[in-house]
Design a protein around this motif. Sequence first.
Motif, PDB file in Angstrom:
ATOM      1  N   SER A 132     -11.710  14.102   3.219  1.00 24.94           N
ATOM      2  CA  SER A 132     -10.931  13.679   2.055  1.00 24.94           C
ATOM      3  C   SER A 132      -9.536  14.267   2.190  1.00 24.94           C
ATOM      4  CB  SER A 132     -11.585  14.177   0.756  1.00 24.94           C
ATOM      5  OG  SER A 132     -12.839  13.557   0.569  1.00 24.94           O
ATOM      6  N   PHE A 133      -8.531  13.509   1.733  1.00 24.76           N
ATOM      7  CA  PHE A 133      -7.153  13.936   1.898  1.00 24.76           C
ATOM      8  C   PHE A 133      -6.475  14.097   0.544  1.00 24.76           C
ATOM      9  CE2 PHE A 133      -8.452  11.582   5.616  1.00 24.76           C
ATOM     10  CZ  PHE A 133      -7.996  12.362   6.667  1.00 24.76           C
ATOM     11  N   ASN A 134      -5.490  14.978   0.524  1.00 21.94           N
ATOM     12  CA  ASN A 134      -4.744  15.202  -0.707  1.00 21.94           C
ATOM     13  C   ASN A 134      -3.335  15.675  -0.365  1.00 21.94           C
ATOM     14  OD1 ASN A 134      -4.240  15.507  -3.519  1.00 21.94           O
ATOM     15  ND2 ASN A 134      -4.596  17.716  -3.306  1.00 21.94           N
ATOM     16  N   LEU A 135      -2.354  15.210  -1.144  1.00 14.87           N
ATOM     17  CA  LEU A 135      -0.963  15.642  -0.982  1.00 14.87           C
ATOM     18  C   LEU A 135      -0.552  16.269  -2.312  1.00 14.87           C
ATOM     19  CD1 LEU A 135       1.230  15.525   1.228  1.00 14.87           C
ATOM     20  CD2 LEU A 135       2.119  13.474   0.109  1.00 14.87           C
ATOM     21  N   SER A 137       2.045  17.758  -3.473  1.00 18.08           N
ATOM     22  CA  SER A 137       3.389  17.504  -3.993  1.00 18.08           C
ATOM     23  C   SER A 137       3.522  16.059  -4.474  1.00 18.08           C
ATOM     24  CB  SER A 137       4.431  17.792  -2.919  1.00 18.08           C
ATOM     25  OG  SER A 137       5.717  17.421  -3.370  1.00 18.08           O
ATOM     26  N   ARG A 138       3.552  15.879  -5.796  1.00 21.35           N
ATOM     27  CA  ARG A 138       3.699  14.534  -6.355  1.00 21.35           C
ATOM     28  C   ARG A 138       5.069  13.956  -6.023  1.00 21.35           C
ATOM     29  NH1 ARG A 138       5.485  11.751 -10.787  1.00 21.35           N
ATOM     30  NH2 ARG A 138       4.148  10.027 -11.481  1.00 21.35           N
ATOM     31  N   ASN A 139       6.102  14.812  -6.012  1.00 20.43           N
ATOM     32  CA  ASN A 139       7.460  14.334  -5.709  1.00 20.43           C
ATOM     33  C   ASN A 139       7.547  13.783  -4.294  1.00 20.43           C
ATOM     34  OD1 ASN A 139       8.441  15.023  -8.250  1.00 20.43           O
ATOM     35  ND2 ASN A 139       9.085  17.071  -7.610  1.00 20.43           N
ATOM     36  N   LEU A 140       6.966  14.506  -3.340  1.00 23.24           N
ATOM     37  CA  LEU A 140       6.977  14.046  -1.949  1.00 23.24           C
ATOM     38  C   LEU A 140       6.228  12.727  -1.832  1.00 23.24           C
ATOM     39  CD1 LEU A 140       7.577  14.416   1.041  1.00 23.24           C
ATOM     40  CD2 LEU A 140       5.516  15.831   1.220  1.00 23.24           C
ATOM     41  N   LYS A 141       5.107  12.631  -2.522  1.00 26.94           N
ATOM     42  CA  LYS A 141       4.305  11.406  -2.486  1.00 26.94           C
ATOM     43  C   LYS A 141       5.121  10.212  -2.984  1.00 26.94           C
ATOM     44  CE  LYS A 141       0.273  12.117  -3.916  1.00 26.94           C
ATOM     45  NZ  LYS A 141      -0.807  12.478  -4.858  1.00 26.94           N
ATOM     46  N   MET A 142       5.841  10.398  -4.085  1.00 27.52           N
ATOM     47  CA  MET A 142       6.623   9.301  -4.654  1.00 27.52           C
ATOM     48  C   MET A 142       7.813   8.951  -3.763  1.00 27.52           C
ATOM     49  SD  MET A 142       4.967   8.245  -7.121  1.00 27.52           S
ATOM     50  CE  MET A 142       6.192   6.986  -7.491  1.00 27.52           C
ATOM     51  N   ILE A 143       8.411   9.952  -3.136  1.00 25.80           N
ATOM     52  CA  ILE A 143       9.537   9.691  -2.223  1.00 25.80           C
ATOM     53  C   ILE A 143       9.069   8.839  -1.050  1.00 25.80           C
ATOM     54  CG2 ILE A 143      11.127  10.754  -0.564  1.00 25.80           C
ATOM     55  CD1 ILE A 143      11.370  13.112  -2.523  1.00 25.80           C
ATOM     56  N   ILE A 144       7.897   9.158  -0.506  1.00 30.34           N
ATOM     57  CA  ILE A 144       7.347   8.391   0.610  1.00 30.34           C
ATOM     58  C   ILE A 144       7.024   6.969   0.175  1.00 30.34           C
ATOM     59  CG2 ILE A 144       5.395   8.181   2.210  1.00 30.34           C
ATOM     60  CD1 ILE A 144       5.317  11.252   2.290  1.00 30.34           C
ATOM     61  N   ALA A 201       2.156   2.102   0.998  1.00 31.98           N
ATOM     62  CA  ALA A 201       2.816   2.582  -0.217  1.00 31.98           C
ATOM     63  C   ALA A 201       1.901   2.435  -1.436  1.00 31.98           C
ATOM     64  CB  ALA A 201       4.116   1.818  -0.441  1.00 31.98           C
ATOM     65  N   ILE A 202       1.244   1.288  -1.553  1.00 29.77           N
ATOM     66  CA  ILE A 202       0.364   1.036  -2.696  1.00 29.77           C
ATOM     67  C   ILE A 202      -0.839   1.982  -2.690  1.00 29.77           C
ATOM     68  CG2 ILE A 202      -1.199  -0.645  -3.760  1.00 29.77           C
ATOM     69  CD1 ILE A 202       0.746  -2.835  -2.737  1.00 29.77           C
ATOM     70  N   LEU A 203      -1.478   2.104  -1.517  1.00 32.49           N
ATOM     71  CA  LEU A 203      -2.673   2.947  -1.427  1.00 32.49           C
ATOM     72  C   LEU A 203      -2.334   4.429  -1.555  1.00 32.49           C
ATOM     73  CD1 LEU A 203      -4.706   1.137   1.387  1.00 32.49           C
ATOM     74  CD2 LEU A 203      -5.013   1.007  -1.094  1.00 32.49           C
ATOM     75  N   LEU A 204      -1.156   4.833  -1.076  1.00 38.07           N
ATOM     76  CA  LEU A 204      -0.737   6.222  -1.242  1.00 38.07           C
ATOM     77  C   LEU A 204      -0.483   6.517  -2.720  1.00 38.07           C
ATOM     78  CD1 LEU A 204       0.053   8.942   0.006  1.00 38.07           C
ATOM     79  CD2 LEU A 204       2.392   8.061   0.249  1.00 38.07           C
ATOM     80  N   TYR A 205       0.145   5.567  -3.406  1.00 41.80           N
ATOM     81  CA  TYR A 205       0.386   5.725  -4.843  1.00 41.80           C
ATOM     82  C   TYR A 205      -0.937   5.871  -5.597  1.00 41.80           C
ATOM     83  CZ  TYR A 205       1.991   4.746  -9.584  1.00 41.80           C
ATOM     84  OH  TYR A 205       2.247   4.825 -10.926  1.00 41.80           O
ATOM     85  N   GLN A 206      -1.967   5.163  -5.109  1.00 47.39           N
ATOM     86  CA  GLN A 206      -3.290   5.232  -5.730  1.00 47.39           C
ATOM     87  C   GLN A 206      -4.105   6.437  -5.262  1.00 47.39           C
ATOM     88  OE1 GLN A 206      -4.897   1.390  -4.668  1.00 47.39           O
ATOM     89  NE2 GLN A 206      -3.905   0.351  -6.389  1.00 47.39           N
ATOM     90  N   LYS A 207      -3.548   7.225  -4.361  1.00 53.43           N
ATOM     91  CA  LYS A 207      -4.157   8.459  -3.866  1.00 53.43           C
ATOM     92  C   LYS A 207      -5.495   8.212  -3.145  1.00 53.43           C
ATOM     93  CE  LYS A 207      -2.184  11.059  -7.743  1.00 53.43           C
ATOM     94  NZ  LYS A 207      -2.469  11.967  -8.880  1.00 53.43           N
TER      95      LYS A 207
END
Length: 283
Positions: A132-135, A137-144, A201-207
């Motif tokens: 399972s993966f997790n990032l 930093s929400r800010n970094l996630k949104m920038i990506i 981008a969509i799937l990363l936003y959905q975590k």
Amino acid sequence: MDKTIIPNMGTQKVMNYSVAILTAIHCIISIADNDIYRDGEWANAQWLGQDIITLVIALPLLLISIRKGIEKNKEKWKILNCGVLLYFAYTYSFYVFVAKLTYLYFFQASIFGLSLIGFVISCIGIFNHKCSFNLPSRNLKMIIVIYLSLIALMLSFIWLSDIIAHITNPAHKSDTPNGEAPLIIYTLDLAVIIPLMFTSAILLYQKTNWGYLLSGIILTKTSTLGFALMAMSLSMYLQDLNPDYFLIILWCIIGLIGTILTLLFLNKLKIKENTESNKEYKK
């Protein structure tokens, strides 16, 4: 019973090292004698820039990812390995489908085929691994997410505008030596790379796990290709072939931002093995 099939590490190593060896030979020959290409000054200058970046950036990244990802079984480096293999498959598709035939074709076709198959096999491995993966930093996630979406939108606008111009105006010329539409670029980007960017981008936003994996792969491919495109434009500039200066600046920005985001993403990404004995995220 879990019937998940994980690719054999030995097979992955053989394919990756084969790509590395063939690439080193190909690039050394082509850089030493750029005239071996028969595609004219405009294309030859771009091949030269492409080969230099492949030799000094993409190839070392491939070798490091083999060592740390495949041999030492580190998930982050496996993601990088997939991204680099995608770069090789994308890059060498131009040599085998666009460049005029030379004896380098034997290297180019082999690199294209092995990197494409290797990419698929590597993806099967990382997408089936029980992690399972997790990032954090929400800010970094949104920038990506924003970065991938903007690049995808920009490329879509540029290529679709050129396609529509060709269809509606027979006199329209693309920025190619003969003015013809670069169909291979349109096809690879519009049919493969851009959909992957939007999906990432969509799937990363959905975590989701797929979002983290696809984002790492696409970021790696985008940053390396950005530097390659920058080198191609600079090679044209140094040979007085009147490159598009806007594109030089654009690819520099894309390459630099992509590299920074790739490094931050892989550094901050947390991985949790889905086992009873290991419940904690690890770097």
